[in-house]
Design an enzyme around this catalytic site. Sequence first.
Site, PDB file in Angstrom:
ATOM      1  N   GLN A   1       0.874  -1.122  -0.129  1.00 27.64           N
ATOM      2  CA  GLN A   1      -0.060   0.186  -0.691  1.00 27.64           C
ATOM      3  C   GLN A   1       0.705   1.436   0.136  1.00 27.64           C
ATOM      4  O   GLN A   1       2.263   1.469   0.788  1.00 27.64           O
ATOM      5  CB  GLN A   1      -1.086   0.011   1.577  1.00 27.64           C
TER       6      GLN A   1
ATOM      7  N   ASP B   1       0.362 -12.600   7.402  1.00 22.38           N
ATOM      8  CA  ASP B   1      -0.761 -12.406   7.220  1.00 22.38           C
ATOM      9  C   ASP B   1      -2.115 -12.345   8.455  1.00 22.38           C
ATOM     10  O   ASP B   1      -2.148 -14.051   8.344  1.00 22.38           O
ATOM     11  CB  ASP B   1      -1.237 -13.929   5.761  1.00 22.38           C
ATOM     12  N   GLY B   2      -3.142 -12.097   9.415  1.00 23.97           N
ATOM     13  CA  GLY B   2      -3.838 -12.617  10.500  1.00 23.97           C
ATOM     14  C   GLY B   2      -4.743 -13.726  10.393  1.00 23.97           C
ATOM     15  O   GLY B   2      -4.803 -14.549  10.295  1.00 23.97           O
TER      16      GLY B   2
ATOM     17  N   ASP C   1      -7.890  -4.661  14.490  1.00 18.52           N
ATOM     18  CA  ASP C   1      -7.526  -3.613  14.326  1.00 18.52           C
ATOM     19  C   ASP C   1      -6.768  -3.564  12.961  1.00 18.52           C
ATOM     20  O   ASP C   1      -5.609  -3.245  12.659  1.00 18.52           O
ATOM     21  CB  ASP C   1      -6.335  -3.127  15.117  1.00 18.52           C
ATOM     22  N   CYS C   2      -7.848  -3.210  12.034  1.00 18.61           N
ATOM     23  CA  CYS C   2      -7.618  -3.099  10.588  1.00 18.61           C
ATOM     24  C   CYS C   2      -7.791  -1.934   9.768  1.00 18.61           C
ATOM     25  O   CYS C   2      -8.612  -1.098  10.071  1.00 18.61           O
ATOM     26  CB  CYS C   2      -8.515  -4.567   9.974  1.00 18.61           C
ATOM     27  N   SER C   3      -7.481  -2.305   8.409  1.00 24.01           N
ATOM     28  CA  SER C   3      -7.748  -1.068   7.637  1.00 24.01           C
ATOM     29  C   SER C   3      -9.513  -1.067   7.198  1.00 24.01           C
ATOM     30  O   SER C   3      -9.762  -2.264   7.454  1.00 24.01           O
ATOM     31  CB  SER C   3      -6.623  -1.072   6.446  1.00 24.01           C
ATOM     32  N   ASP C   4      -9.670  -0.125   5.860  1.00 24.55           N
ATOM     33  CA  ASP C   4     -10.919  -0.821   5.476  1.00 24.55           C
ATOM     34  C   ASP C   4     -10.788  -1.644   4.305  1.00 24.55           C
ATOM     35  O   ASP C   4     -10.389  -2.196   4.255  1.00 24.55           O
ATOM     36  CB  ASP C   4     -12.010   0.600   4.970  1.00 24.55           C
TER      37      ASP C   4
HETATM   38  N1  SPD Z   1     -11.525   3.900   7.785  1.00 25.00           N
HETATM   39  C1  SPD Z   1     -10.495   4.120   9.007  1.00 25.00           C
HETATM   40  C2  SPD Z   1     -10.150   2.683   8.809  1.00 25.00           C
HETATM   41  C3  SPD Z   1      -8.857   1.819  10.053  1.00 25.00           C
HETATM   42  C4  SPD Z   1      -9.345   1.311  11.726  1.00 25.00           C
HETATM   43  N2  SPD Z   1      -7.621   1.102  12.165  1.00 25.00           N
HETATM   44  C5  SPD Z   1      -6.809   2.415  12.250  1.00 25.00           C
HETATM   45  C6  SPD Z   1      -5.475   1.505  12.401  1.00 25.00           C
HETATM   46  C7  SPD Z   1      -5.861   1.833  13.965  1.00 25.00           C
HETATM   47  N3  SPD Z   1      -4.257   0.994  14.521  1.00 25.00           N
END
Ligand code: SPD
Length: 287
Positions: A32, A139-140, A158-161
């Site tokens: 990314q 990889d989780g 605790d992941c991204s979108d």
């Molecule tokens: N839209 C963002 C969602 C991200 C969630 N994870 C954030 C990581 C912070 N540790």
Amino acid sequence: MPKVKTWIDEYNKGSRFGLDGKVLIRKNSKYQEIIVIENDYYGKALMLDGCWMTSLKDEKYYHECLVHPALSSIDEKSNVLIIGGGDGGTARECLKYSEIAKIDLVEIDEEVIKVSKKYLQEIGREAWNDRRLKIHINDGVKWVEKTKDNFYDVIFIDCSDPSEFSNLLFSNSFYKECKRILTTKGILATQSESPESFKNIHIDILKTLKKIFRFSKTMYSFVPIYPSGIWSWTFSCKEELYLTKPNCKDALRIEKSCDIWNINFQNGAFKMMPNKILKELNSENEQ
Ligand code: SPD
């Protein structure tokens, strides 16, 4: 030459959610694009592939809400898994609990950890040097698949979108696997997106978790730099969850160490489900 200020925006449904400042780093990892910008108000902020992850000023809104509802409500919490969390904020909040013996932090992108340690040290702080924290660049989804049954007391996602490489972290099969590796009284805590700017994904997460776990409850609060600001966290368990009363000898001490979370805040946040979300979830049940 002083660096010039520029705007960095997250785009969402025709809106822009932006910060201005000096870009401290902008690079592409294997997975990314990673940006850290320094804004006068929010301090340093991390963006991954066009989505705001965290900032020094508002990170506590996110990390305290992900961690403390889970850890303050269960007795046995010695063995913890964090999936993602490469900025170190979730680990930092977990390590406030002396009962935690080990945290496996499984982050797919090593660069996120490197950048966070270098530019966002104020987030992970001493967590990075805590011997209880074990970092795995992995990889989780695969990590969970390889873990034996009934292994972790708490799992934090605790992941991204959702995106090409994080989609599976929101899937039915992944949540089922998380359930398998949780102890009987264990809790799965996940960020569950925004009921406003990611409404459909949010509803999907809630429905999926409700089908898989016996108990699943969602709380709402704010993360100022995320699109629309309103955000959610969902806590799921095989047995009944007592989220409204702390079952933890340290709750008062933890409250004192927090900027956002306390038990009253949490109790209110669990009652904040917007009515349109409630109606959609209920109408589904009636069909
Ligand atoms: N839209 C963002 C969602 C991200 C969630 N994870 C954030 C990581 C912070 N540790």
